[in-house]
Design a protein around this motif. Structure first.
Motif, mmCIF file in Angstrom:
data_model
loop_
_atom_site.group_PDB
_atom_site.id
_atom_site.type_symbol
_atom_site.label_atom_id
_atom_site.label_comp_id
_atom_site.label_asym_id
_atom_site.label_seq_id
_atom_site.Cartn_x
_atom_site.Cartn_y
_atom_site.Cartn_z
ATOM 1 N N SER A 98 0.819 -1.351 -0.040
ATOM 2 C CA SER A 98 -0.040 0.157 -0.012
ATOM 3 C C SER A 98 0.942 1.231 0.177
ATOM 4 O O SER A 98 2.020 1.141 0.291
ATOM 5 C CB SER A 98 -1.014 -0.006 1.295
ATOM 6 O OG SER A 98 -0.266 -0.205 2.479
ATOM 7 N N GLY A 99 0.231 2.189 -0.262
ATOM 8 C CA GLY A 99 0.936 3.671 -0.079
ATOM 9 C C GLY A 99 1.066 4.338 -1.616
ATOM 10 O O GLY A 99 2.009 5.247 -1.383
ATOM 11 N N PHE A 100 0.812 3.759 -2.529
ATOM 12 C CA PHE A 100 1.101 4.432 -3.914
ATOM 13 C C PHE A 100 0.353 5.470 -3.873
ATOM 14 O O PHE A 100 -0.833 5.821 -3.833
ATOM 15 C CB PHE A 100 0.734 3.268 -5.209
ATOM 16 C CG PHE A 100 1.542 1.939 -5.070
ATOM 17 C CD1 PHE A 100 2.696 2.122 -5.922
ATOM 18 C CD2 PHE A 100 1.190 1.024 -4.327
ATOM 19 C CE1 PHE A 100 3.294 0.939 -5.794
ATOM 20 C CE2 PHE A 100 1.871 -0.141 -4.384
ATOM 21 C CZ PHE A 100 3.186 -0.134 -5.248
ATOM 22 N N ASP A 101 0.988 6.837 -4.544
ATOM 23 C CA ASP A 101 0.534 8.138 -4.836
ATOM 24 C C ASP A 101 0.509 8.230 -6.125
ATOM 25 O O ASP A 101 1.356 8.239 -6.812
ATOM 26 C CB ASP A 101 1.549 9.192 -4.184
ATOM 27 C CG ASP A 101 1.140 10.516 -4.444
ATOM 28 O OD1 ASP A 101 -0.195 10.667 -4.936
ATOM 29 O OD2 ASP A 101 1.703 11.354 -3.989
ATOM 30 N N PHE A 102 -0.994 8.024 -6.645
ATOM 31 C CA PHE A 102 -1.208 8.021 -8.122
ATOM 32 C C PHE A 102 -1.091 9.453 -8.423
ATOM 33 O O PHE A 102 -1.255 9.827 -9.738
ATOM 34 C CB PHE A 102 -2.510 7.393 -8.183
ATOM 35 C CG PHE A 102 -2.537 6.084 -8.508
ATOM 36 C CD1 PHE A 102 -1.565 5.224 -8.012
ATOM 37 C CD2 PHE A 102 -3.623 5.411 -8.765
ATOM 38 C CE1 PHE A 102 -1.384 3.971 -8.260
ATOM 39 C CE2 PHE A 102 -4.121 3.937 -8.836
ATOM 40 C CZ PHE A 102 -2.629 3.158 -8.620
ATOM 41 N N GLY A 103 -0.801 10.539 -7.761
ATOM 42 C CA GLY A 103 -0.707 11.785 -8.160
ATOM 43 C C GLY A 103 0.707 12.041 -8.754
ATOM 44 O O GLY A 103 0.976 12.904 -9.316
ATOM 45 N N ARG A 104 1.411 10.877 -8.639
ATOM 46 C CA ARG A 104 2.974 10.988 -9.241
ATOM 47 C C ARG A 104 2.991 9.759 -10.131
ATOM 48 O O ARG A 104 2.702 8.664 -9.927
ATOM 49 C CB ARG A 104 3.848 10.783 -8.118
ATOM 50 C CG ARG A 104 3.923 11.807 -6.991
ATOM 51 C CD ARG A 104 4.911 11.569 -5.719
ATOM 52 N NE ARG A 104 6.230 11.302 -6.487
ATOM 53 C CZ ARG A 104 7.290 10.455 -5.641
ATOM 54 N NH1 ARG A 104 6.950 10.216 -4.482
ATOM 55 N NH2 ARG A 104 8.336 10.214 -6.058
ATOM 56 N N ARG A 105 3.323 10.177 -11.454
ATOM 57 C CA ARG A 105 3.388 9.162 -12.522
ATOM 58 C C ARG A 105 4.237 8.023 -12.069
ATOM 59 O O ARG A 105 3.931 6.704 -12.577
ATOM 60 C CB ARG A 105 3.695 9.891 -13.841
ATOM 61 C CG ARG A 105 3.895 8.956 -14.940
ATOM 62 C CD ARG A 105 3.920 9.683 -16.415
ATOM 63 N NE ARG A 105 4.217 8.567 -17.438
ATOM 64 C CZ ARG A 105 3.066 7.881 -18.113
ATOM 65 N NH1 ARG A 105 1.933 8.092 -17.529
ATOM 66 N NH2 ARG A 105 3.175 6.866 -18.853
#
Length: 135
Positions: A98-105
């Motif tokens: 967990s913790g993927f930041d989809f705001g960063r490509r």
């Protein structure tokens, strides 16, 4: 609010929880199914996993319930959660990254690459290693 997502995998392992736990937490066994690292099942333990192409990735153990649950950070933003549930003569292993930041490509790309890697390669290799490891 930042959009995040989680990779989840449900993997049956033909080995008892005690053996799966050892496969997850013993550094020598860990290096057989994933990568080398100085992991230990102790809350607060800081360690590194030697990731090809990334180098030494810092990790910290957040939660330990022996033979049932192991949670640790993986780099500064991701968390890996391993839950073990006895099932017949084996173990049902529930995994979350967990913790993927989809705001960063770069994080979305990592999510897209790592999901199949966990499901198709890493967790099946863990299952094979645990099944071959004696108690």
């Amino acid at each position: 609010m930042t959009a995040t997502d989680t990779i989840t995998v449900d993997q049956f392992v033909d080995a008892p929880p005690s053996r799966v736990w050892r496969t997850l937490t013993d550094p020598e066994l860990h290096s057989r199914w994933w990568v080398p690292g100085d992991i230990a099942a102790t809350v607060g333990h800081r360690f590194h996993l030697q990731m090809p192409g990334w180098g030494a990735v810092p990790c910290e153990v957040l939660e330990v319930v022996p033979e049932r649950k192991l949670v640790y950070t993986f780099n500064e933003t991701w968390t890996l959660t391993w839950r073990l549930v006895a099932e017949g003569h084996g173990t049902r292993l529930f995994f979350e990254h967990s913790g993927f930041d989809f705001g960063r490509r770069s994080e979305r790309d990592a999510f897209d690459r790592m999901g199949p890697g966990w499901r198709d390669k890493v967790l099946p290799q863990l299952a094979r290693t645990a099944a071959r490891t004696g108690d």
